[in-house]
Scaffold this motif. Structure first.
Motif, mmCIF file in Angstrom:
data_model
loop_
_atom_site.group_PDB
_atom_site.id
_atom_site.type_symbol
_atom_site.label_atom_id
_atom_site.label_comp_id
_atom_site.label_asym_id
_atom_site.label_seq_id
_atom_site.Cartn_x
_atom_site.Cartn_y
_atom_site.Cartn_z
ATOM 1 N N ALA A 1 0.835 -1.205 0.000
ATOM 2 C CA ALA A 1 0.000 0.000 0.000
ATOM 3 C C ALA A 1 0.874 1.261 0.000
ATOM 4 N N LEU A 2 1.946 1.252 0.786
ATOM 5 C CA LEU A 2 2.868 2.392 0.802
ATOM 6 C C LEU A 2 3.526 2.581 -0.562
ATOM 7 N N TRP A 3 3.917 1.469 -1.176
ATOM 8 C CA TRP A 3 4.529 1.562 -2.503
ATOM 9 C C TRP A 3 3.539 2.118 -3.513
ATOM 10 N N ALA A 4 2.301 1.653 -3.468
ATOM 11 C CA ALA A 4 1.281 2.125 -4.415
ATOM 12 C C ALA A 4 1.030 3.615 -4.242
ATOM 13 N N ASP A 5 0.919 4.083 -2.996
ATOM 14 C CA ASP A 5 0.691 5.511 -2.747
ATOM 15 C C ASP A 5 1.849 6.347 -3.266
ATOM 16 N N ARG A 6 3.060 5.903 -3.014
ATOM 17 C CA ARG A 6 4.230 6.668 -3.445
ATOM 18 C C ARG A 6 4.331 6.716 -4.967
ATOM 19 N N THR A 7 4.129 5.577 -5.618
ATOM 20 C CA THR A 7 4.249 5.528 -7.069
ATOM 21 C C THR A 7 3.156 6.346 -7.748
ATOM 22 N N LEU A 8 1.915 6.218 -7.275
ATOM 23 C CA LEU A 8 0.817 6.974 -7.868
ATOM 24 C C LEU A 8 0.959 8.465 -7.612
ATOM 25 N N ALA A 9 1.509 8.846 -6.456
ATOM 26 C CA ALA A 9 1.735 10.265 -6.186
ATOM 27 C C ALA A 9 2.768 10.841 -7.154
ATOM 28 N N LYS A 10 3.801 10.073 -7.456
ATOM 29 C CA LYS A 10 4.803 10.522 -8.422
ATOM 30 C C LYS A 10 4.189 10.669 -9.813
ATOM 31 N N ILE A 11 3.356 9.705 -10.198
ATOM 32 C CA ILE A 11 2.702 9.766 -11.506
ATOM 33 C C ILE A 11 1.748 10.957 -11.578
ATOM 34 N N GLU A 12 0.970 11.165 -10.507
ATOM 35 C CA GLU A 12 0.034 12.291 -10.484
ATOM 36 C C GLU A 12 0.769 13.619 -10.565
ATOM 37 N N TYR A 13 1.918 13.712 -9.905
ATOM 38 C CA TYR A 13 2.721 14.938 -9.919
ATOM 39 C C TYR A 13 3.152 15.291 -11.346
ATOM 40 N N VAL A 14 3.662 14.296 -12.080
ATOM 41 C CA VAL A 14 4.116 14.552 -13.446
ATOM 42 C C VAL A 14 2.938 14.893 -14.353
ATOM 43 N N LEU A 15 1.826 14.189 -14.185
ATOM 44 C CA LEU A 15 0.660 14.465 -15.030
ATOM 45 C C LEU A 15 0.092 15.855 -14.772
ATOM 46 N N ASN A 16 0.088 16.301 -13.519
ATOM 47 C CA ASN A 16 -0.384 17.657 -13.215
ATOM 48 C C ASN A 16 0.511 18.702 -13.867
ATOM 49 N N HIS A 17 1.819 18.456 -13.842
ATOM 50 C CA HIS A 17 2.735 19.393 -14.496
ATOM 51 C C HIS A 17 2.498 19.430 -15.999
ATOM 52 N N PHE A 18 2.300 18.260 -16.582
ATOM 53 C CA PHE A 18 2.085 18.227 -18.031
ATOM 54 C C PHE A 18 0.738 18.837 -18.397
ATOM 55 N N ASN A 19 -0.240 18.692 -17.541
ATOM 56 C CA ASN A 19 -1.540 19.315 -17.785
ATOM 57 C C ASN A 19 -1.412 20.840 -17.786
ATOM 58 N N LEU A 20 -0.609 21.363 -16.850
ATOM 59 C CA LEU A 20 -0.338 22.808 -16.860
ATOM 60 C C LEU A 20 0.412 23.203 -18.130
ATOM 61 N N HIS A 21 1.326 22.351 -18.546
ATOM 62 C CA HIS A 21 2.077 22.628 -19.773
ATOM 63 C C HIS A 21 1.137 22.695 -20.977
ATOM 64 N N LEU A 22 0.153 21.786 -21.020
ATOM 65 C CA LEU A 22 -0.825 21.832 -22.107
ATOM 66 C C LEU A 22 -1.692 23.075 -22.027
ATOM 67 N N ALA A 23 -1.901 23.582 -20.807
ATOM 68 C CA ALA A 23 -2.708 24.786 -20.639
ATOM 69 C C ALA A 23 -1.927 26.054 -20.952
ATOM 70 N N GLY A 24 -0.622 25.908 -21.207
ATOM 71 C CA GLY A 24 0.186 27.072 -21.557
ATOM 72 C C GLY A 24 0.956 27.647 -20.406
ATOM 73 N N VAL A 25 1.153 26.866 -19.332
ATOM 74 C CA VAL A 25 1.873 27.357 -18.158
ATOM 75 C C VAL A 25 3.087 26.474 -17.922
ATOM 76 N N SER A 26 4.252 27.121 -17.778
ATOM 77 C CA SER A 26 5.476 26.403 -17.457
ATOM 78 C C SER A 26 5.850 26.703 -16.016
ATOM 79 N N PHE A 27 6.038 25.665 -15.217
ATOM 80 C CA PHE A 27 6.315 25.834 -13.792
ATOM 81 C C PHE A 27 7.786 25.582 -13.513
ATOM 82 N N ASP A 28 8.418 26.540 -12.859
ATOM 83 C CA ASP A 28 9.821 26.421 -12.501
ATOM 84 C C ASP A 28 9.924 25.701 -11.165
#
Length: 238
Positions: free
Chosen positions: A186-213
């Motif tokens: 369960a700990l592994w699943a939470d950590r891995t999915l949190a990492k995936i969600e983090y990257v997807l949120n960044h890419f979603n902002l990138h698609l919206a026209g926002v680059s986050f430093d």
């Protein structure tokens, strides 16, 4: 012949609880083995190489984006599948893409945590079954002692108590790895999915026209991506 003698000895130690405890132990081992195989196959998300690759894509070049999806949509990487899903939904609004990511992550979470509830159930049931076997064994032992004529030696009493306690020990031996492995997975699943969600949120902002430093904590370092133009400035900064 050896297997028959083995199960006969186990049955002599555990009594009527032999088959329930054997079934729980076999199910536990199968679930743990399946989860280990799943973890090995999904441990590496490849987030950094994927981030570099997707940020090098031109958001205004549909052909380049479609080529990327065709090349990566069959990847076994969960993160790569999520990025392809976002690219396929790039013409939708940012809020709709966020809803799509949320639903997609819920589906992946079910895959990442499959079998863990059953492991917890095994961890709860096995000590109770073992304790029940101990109580039944003690009842049978005292019935036998009550029918015995003459004195009762301490050796006979200790032998009966040992046989009765063996089911509790067996139940605990099943429960400990079941609960421990469930928590670790369960700990592994939470950590891995949190990492995936983090990257997807960044890419979603990138698609919206926002680059986050990422090197800065202040929101003023967020700036529009050059040439994105996928959504209106008002929506991009929302």
């Amino acid at each position: 012949m050896f297997d028959l003698q083995f199960f006969t000895s186990i049955h002599a130690q555990l009594g009527i609880m032999t088959w329930p405890l054997t079934l729980l132990s076999a199910l536990m081992l199968m679930l743990i083995f399946e989860r280990i195989v799943f973890v090995v196959m999904n441990t590496k998300t490849g987030s950094k190489p994927l981030q570099k690759e997707i940020y090098s894509l031109s958001l205004t070049n549909d052909k380049q984006l479609e080529t990327y999806v065709e090349r990566h949509q069959q990847d076994k990487s969960t993160l790569s599948q999520g990025i392809c899903m976002l690219i396929n939904h790039r013409h939708f609004t940012k809020s709709l893409r966020e809803e799509a990511v949320s639903i997609w992550l819920q589906k992946k979470r079910r895959q990442f945590t499959a079998g863990l509830k059953l492991l917890n159930i095994i961890g709860v049931l096995s000590p109770l079954i073992g304790l029940l076997g101990t109580v039944v064994g003690l009842i049978e032992m005292f019935k036998g002692l009550s029918a015995t004529q003459g004195g009762i030696s301490p050796a006979e009493l200790a032998d009966g108590l040992g046989l009765a306690m063996s089911t509790t020990a067996a139940g605990l031996l099943i429960a400990l790895p079941a609960i421990a492995s469930s928590q670790v997975f369960a700990l592994w699943a939470d950590r891995t999915l949190a990492k995936i969600e983090y990257v997807l949120n960044h890419f979603n902002l990138h698609l919206a026209g926002v680059s986050f430093d990422e090197s800065a904590d202040c929101p003023k370092h967020c700036k529009p991506c050059a040439g994105s133009g996928s959504e209106s400035p008002r929506e991009s900064t929302a």
